[in-house]
Design a protein around this motif. Sequence first.
Motif, PDB file in Angstrom:
ATOM      1  N   PRO A 124       0.818  -1.222   0.000  1.00  0.00           N
ATOM      2  CA  PRO A 124       0.000   0.000   0.000  1.00  0.00           C
ATOM      3  C   PRO A 124       0.853   1.274   0.000  1.00  0.00           C
ATOM      4  O   PRO A 124       2.065   1.218   0.163  1.00  0.00           O
ATOM      5  N   LEU A 125       0.190   2.414  -0.144  1.00  0.00           N
ATOM      6  CA  LEU A 125       0.880   3.692   0.065  1.00  0.00           C
ATOM      7  C   LEU A 125       1.371   3.741   1.511  1.00  0.00           C
ATOM      8  O   LEU A 125       2.490   4.114   1.790  1.00  0.00           O
ATOM      9  N   TYR A 126       0.494   3.320   2.424  1.00  0.00           N
ATOM     10  CA  TYR A 126       0.905   3.205   3.838  1.00  0.00           C
ATOM     11  C   TYR A 126      -0.014   2.254   4.582  1.00  0.00           C
ATOM     12  O   TYR A 126      -1.150   2.024   4.173  1.00  0.00           O
ATOM     13  N   PHE A 127       0.515   1.695   5.672  1.00  0.00           N
ATOM     14  CA  PHE A 127      -0.293   0.950   6.637  1.00  0.00           C
ATOM     15  C   PHE A 127      -0.634   1.899   7.775  1.00  0.00           C
ATOM     16  O   PHE A 127       0.157   2.777   8.117  1.00  0.00           O
ATOM     17  N   LEU A 145      -9.095  10.502   8.112  1.00  0.00           N
ATOM     18  CA  LEU A 145      -8.274  10.657   9.312  1.00  0.00           C
ATOM     19  C   LEU A 145      -7.706   9.298   9.702  1.00  0.00           C
ATOM     20  O   LEU A 145      -8.422   8.296   9.747  1.00  0.00           O
ATOM     21  N   HIS A 146      -6.422   9.285   9.984  1.00  0.00           N
ATOM     22  CA  HIS A 146      -5.742   8.013  10.269  1.00  0.00           C
ATOM     23  C   HIS A 146      -4.465   8.282  11.052  1.00  0.00           C
ATOM     24  O   HIS A 146      -3.974   9.412  11.089  1.00  0.00           O
ATOM     25  N   CYS A 147      -3.948   7.213  11.637  1.00  0.00           N
ATOM     26  CA  CYS A 147      -2.629   7.257  12.260  1.00  0.00           C
ATOM     27  C   CYS A 147      -1.728   6.350  11.429  1.00  0.00           C
ATOM     28  O   CYS A 147      -1.940   5.136  11.381  1.00  0.00           O
ATOM     29  N   THR A 148      -0.765   6.939  10.742  1.00  0.00           N
ATOM     30  CA  THR A 148       0.140   6.150   9.901  1.00  0.00           C
ATOM     31  C   THR A 148       1.013   5.242  10.765  1.00  0.00           C
ATOM     32  O   THR A 148       1.584   5.697  11.752  1.00  0.00           O
ATOM     33  N   ALA A 149       1.113   3.965  10.394  1.00  0.00           N
ATOM     34  CA  ALA A 149       2.049   3.074  11.075  1.00  0.00           C
ATOM     35  C   ALA A 149       3.329   2.978  10.236  1.00  0.00           C
ATOM     36  O   ALA A 149       4.417   3.275  10.713  1.00  0.00           O
ATOM     37  N   LYS A 150       3.177   2.584   8.969  1.00  0.00           N
ATOM     38  CA  LYS A 150       4.352   2.450   8.106  1.00  0.00           C
ATOM     39  C   LYS A 150       4.060   3.026   6.726  1.00  0.00           C
ATOM     40  O   LYS A 150       3.126   2.594   6.056  1.00  0.00           O
ATOM     41  N   PHE A 151       4.864   4.003   6.318  1.00  0.00           N
ATOM     42  CA  PHE A 151       4.737   4.581   4.986  1.00  0.00           C
ATOM     43  C   PHE A 151       5.547   3.716   4.024  1.00  0.00           C
ATOM     44  O   PHE A 151       6.750   3.511   4.226  1.00  0.00           O
ATOM     45  N   CYS A 152       4.902   3.176   3.001  1.00  0.00           N
ATOM     46  CA  CYS A 152       5.561   2.234   2.072  1.00  0.00           C
ATOM     47  C   CYS A 152       5.751   2.802   0.673  1.00  0.00           C
ATOM     48  O   CYS A 152       6.599   2.321  -0.079  1.00  0.00           O
ATOM     49  N   LYS A 178      13.865   7.246  14.691  1.00  0.00           N
ATOM     50  CA  LYS A 178      15.266   7.418  14.271  1.00  0.00           C
ATOM     51  C   LYS A 178      15.384   8.052  12.884  1.00  0.00           C
ATOM     52  O   LYS A 178      16.289   8.836  12.611  1.00  0.00           O
ATOM     53  N   GLU A 179      14.438   7.675  12.016  1.00  0.00           N
ATOM     54  CA  GLU A 179      14.402   8.198  10.653  1.00  0.00           C
ATOM     55  C   GLU A 179      14.394   9.717  10.626  1.00  0.00           C
ATOM     56  O   GLU A 179      15.015  10.351   9.782  1.00  0.00           O
ATOM     57  N   VAL A 180      13.691  10.315  11.585  1.00  0.00           N
ATOM     58  CA  VAL A 180      13.566  11.774  11.636  1.00  0.00           C
ATOM     59  C   VAL A 180      14.643  12.387  12.526  1.00  0.00           C
ATOM     60  O   VAL A 180      15.228  13.409  12.188  1.00  0.00           O
ATOM     61  N   SER A 240       6.749   7.647  19.740  1.00  0.00           N
ATOM     62  CA  SER A 240       6.669   9.110  19.934  1.00  0.00           C
ATOM     63  C   SER A 240       6.092   9.830  18.724  1.00  0.00           C
ATOM     64  O   SER A 240       5.558  10.924  18.855  1.00  0.00           O
ATOM     65  N   ARG A 241       6.277   9.235  17.573  1.00  0.00           N
ATOM     66  CA  ARG A 241       5.856   9.912  16.335  1.00  0.00           C
ATOM     67  C   ARG A 241       4.380   9.662  16.009  1.00  0.00           C
ATOM     68  O   ARG A 241       3.842  10.260  15.064  1.00  0.00           O
ATOM     69  N   ALA A 242       3.734   8.786  16.768  1.00  0.00           N
ATOM     70  CA  ALA A 242       2.355   8.385  16.436  1.00  0.00           C
ATOM     71  C   ALA A 242       1.396   9.564  16.560  1.00  0.00           C
ATOM     72  O   ALA A 242       1.325  10.214  17.604  1.00  0.00           O
ATOM     73  N   HIS A 243       0.660   9.834  15.498  1.00  0.00           N
ATOM     74  CA  HIS A 243      -0.181  11.026  15.447  1.00  0.00           C
ATOM     75  C   HIS A 243      -1.302  10.841  14.438  1.00  0.00           C
ATOM     76  O   HIS A 243      -1.247   9.936  13.597  1.00  0.00           O
ATOM     77  N   ILE A 244      -2.263  11.733  14.507  1.00  0.00           N
ATOM     78  CA  ILE A 244      -3.278  11.859  13.460  1.00  0.00           C
ATOM     79  C   ILE A 244      -3.166  13.272  12.913  1.00  0.00           C
ATOM     80  O   ILE A 244      -3.293  14.236  13.677  1.00  0.00           O
ATOM     81  N   THR A 245      -2.869  13.411  11.642  1.00  0.00           N
ATOM     82  CA  THR A 245      -2.834  14.749  11.036  1.00  0.00           C
ATOM     83  C   THR A 245      -4.263  15.266  10.920  1.00  0.00           C
ATOM     84  O   THR A 245      -5.132  14.593  10.366  1.00  0.00           O
ATOM     85  N   LEU A 246      -4.488  16.469  11.465  1.00  0.00           N
ATOM     86  CA  LEU A 246      -5.824  17.062  11.388  1.00  0.00           C
ATOM     87  C   LEU A 246      -5.879  18.157  10.334  1.00  0.00           C
ATOM     88  O   LEU A 246      -6.927  18.437   9.764  1.00  0.00           O
ATOM     89  N   GLN A 283       3.305  19.512   3.597  1.00  0.00           N
ATOM     90  CA  GLN A 283       2.936  18.110   3.382  1.00  0.00           C
ATOM     91  C   GLN A 283       2.524  17.450   4.702  1.00  0.00           C
ATOM     92  O   GLN A 283       3.052  17.802   5.758  1.00  0.00           O
ATOM     93  N   ASP A 284       1.647  16.452   4.607  1.00  0.00           N
ATOM     94  CA  ASP A 284       1.153  15.761   5.804  1.00  0.00           C
ATOM     95  C   ASP A 284       2.267  15.136   6.654  1.00  0.00           C
ATOM     96  O   ASP A 284       2.155  15.066   7.877  1.00  0.00           O
ATOM     97  N   VAL A 285       3.319  14.684   5.991  1.00  0.00           N
ATOM     98  CA  VAL A 285       4.396  14.012   6.729  1.00  0.00           C
ATOM     99  C   VAL A 285       4.986  14.924   7.811  1.00  0.00           C
ATOM    100  O   VAL A 285       5.553  14.460   8.807  1.00  0.00           O
ATOM    101  N   GLN A 286       4.801  16.235   7.656  1.00  0.00           N
ATOM    102  CA  GLN A 286       5.348  17.208   8.600  1.00  0.00           C
ATOM    103  C   GLN A 286       4.747  17.071  10.009  1.00  0.00           C
ATOM    104  O   GLN A 286       5.408  17.391  11.005  1.00  0.00           O
TER     105      GLN A 286
HETATM  106  O1  ACK Z   1      -0.362  12.535   8.126  1.00  0.00           O
HETATM  107  P1  ACK Z   1       0.493  11.402   7.824  1.00  0.00           P
HETATM  108  O2  ACK Z   1       1.021  10.541   8.897  1.00  0.00           O
HETATM  109  O3  ACK Z   1       1.678  11.863   6.861  1.00  0.00           O
HETATM  110  O4  ACK Z   1      -0.260  10.486   6.764  1.00  0.00           O
HETATM  111  C1  ACK Z   1       0.209  10.683   5.465  1.00  0.00           C
HETATM  112  C2  ACK Z   1       0.352   9.358   4.766  1.00  0.00           C
HETATM  113  O5  ACK Z   1       1.706   8.981   4.901  1.00  0.00           O
HETATM  114  C3  ACK Z   1       0.012   9.437   3.278  1.00  0.00           C
HETATM  115  O6  ACK Z   1       0.751  10.434   2.673  1.00  0.00           O
HETATM  116  C4  ACK Z   1       2.418   9.937   5.646  1.00  0.00           C
HETATM  117  N1  ACK Z   1       3.737  10.082   5.018  1.00  0.00           N
HETATM  118  C5  ACK Z   1       4.044  10.634   3.820  1.00  0.00           C
HETATM  119  N2  ACK Z   1       5.362  10.531   3.579  1.00  0.00           N
HETATM  120  C6  ACK Z   1       5.909   9.905   4.654  1.00  0.00           C
HETATM  121  C7  ACK Z   1       7.228   9.507   5.006  1.00  0.00           C
HETATM  122  N3  ACK Z   1       8.264   9.728   4.211  1.00  0.00           N
HETATM  123  N4  ACK Z   1       7.407   8.894   6.195  1.00  0.00           N
HETATM  124  C8  ACK Z   1       6.377   8.659   7.024  1.00  0.00           C
HETATM  125  N5  ACK Z   1       5.108   8.998   6.746  1.00  0.00           N
HETATM  126  C9  ACK Z   1       4.871   9.618   5.584  1.00  0.00           C
HETATM  127  C10 ACK Z   1       1.607  11.204   5.600  1.00  0.00           C
END
Ligand code: ACK
Length: 222
Positions: A9-12, A69-76, A135-137, A147-153, A160-163
């Motif tokens: 997927p784009l992300y889990f 609305l979601h909490c990204t686990a792994k961006f693929c 560690k990636e960040v 610590s990075r677990a969040h829901i972008t509102l 970009q959402d990744v911010q």
């Molecule tokens: O708000 P988010 O967590 O930030 O949810 C979206 C989702 O994947 C689809 O774009 C997150 N995302 C985008 N690029 C990355 C990345 N390089 N590493 C981790 N999460 C990412 C984005």
Amino acid sequence: PTLEKELLPLYFGWFLAKRDEDFLRKTSHDFLEQLGNLKAFKKRLPAFGYEDKQKLDLLKHFAKSPNILHCTAKFCDYGKVLGSEEYAQQEAVKKAYSRGYTLHISALFATPRTVGAQVDLTADQLLVWPLDAEKEVMPRDNLPRGSRAHITLGTAAEVQDVQTGIDLLEFVKLQQSRSDGENLGELTGLVAGKVSYCDNGMWMLNLSRKIEVKSIYSGYYG
Ligand code: ACK
């Protein structure tokens, strides 16, 4: 027939149930409205990128909001990200897939770039949290897993959402080095809690009662 490779997927992540998603959007609006009206916030507009005394509508400032609305686990990125295949093949991921989870939101935050919800992952949820997410960040900091677990509102127009997760890690880092930031007021109602300020236009609301939202762990293929 030849066996096709499994699609990544784009992300889990954990996807909020519709009702709880609506509730969280409403909560977010309430947070931004109350924060924007706070005296302490109005006094610190320049840090948010606005001129002193300028009229600022935070709901307009955060021009974009994710469709789901979601909490990204792994961006693929459909498999382009290194390690996504390995992630997807973990037993824990297969087991979690399409199962229901309750997410616990302990804080809401707003920066000049993003507005988001901080998610406290449970031990069960941490089983599908990537080992390198923090560690990636921030490779040089030893930030707790999850610590990075969040829901972008929402995000500002050019952001970009990744911010959002990156901003959250900045909060966590600041809270580790100093104590909790400056306590600058309280909000009430849906978003009752203490507001703290961490410089650079970074505001955090520690909720006096955690918000719980229902979600499904799954993959986003759109
Ligand atoms: O708000 P988010 O967590 O930030 O949810 C979206 C989702 O994947 C689809 O774009 C997150 N995302 C985008 N690029 C990355 C990345 N390089 N590493 C981790 N999460 C990412 C984005």
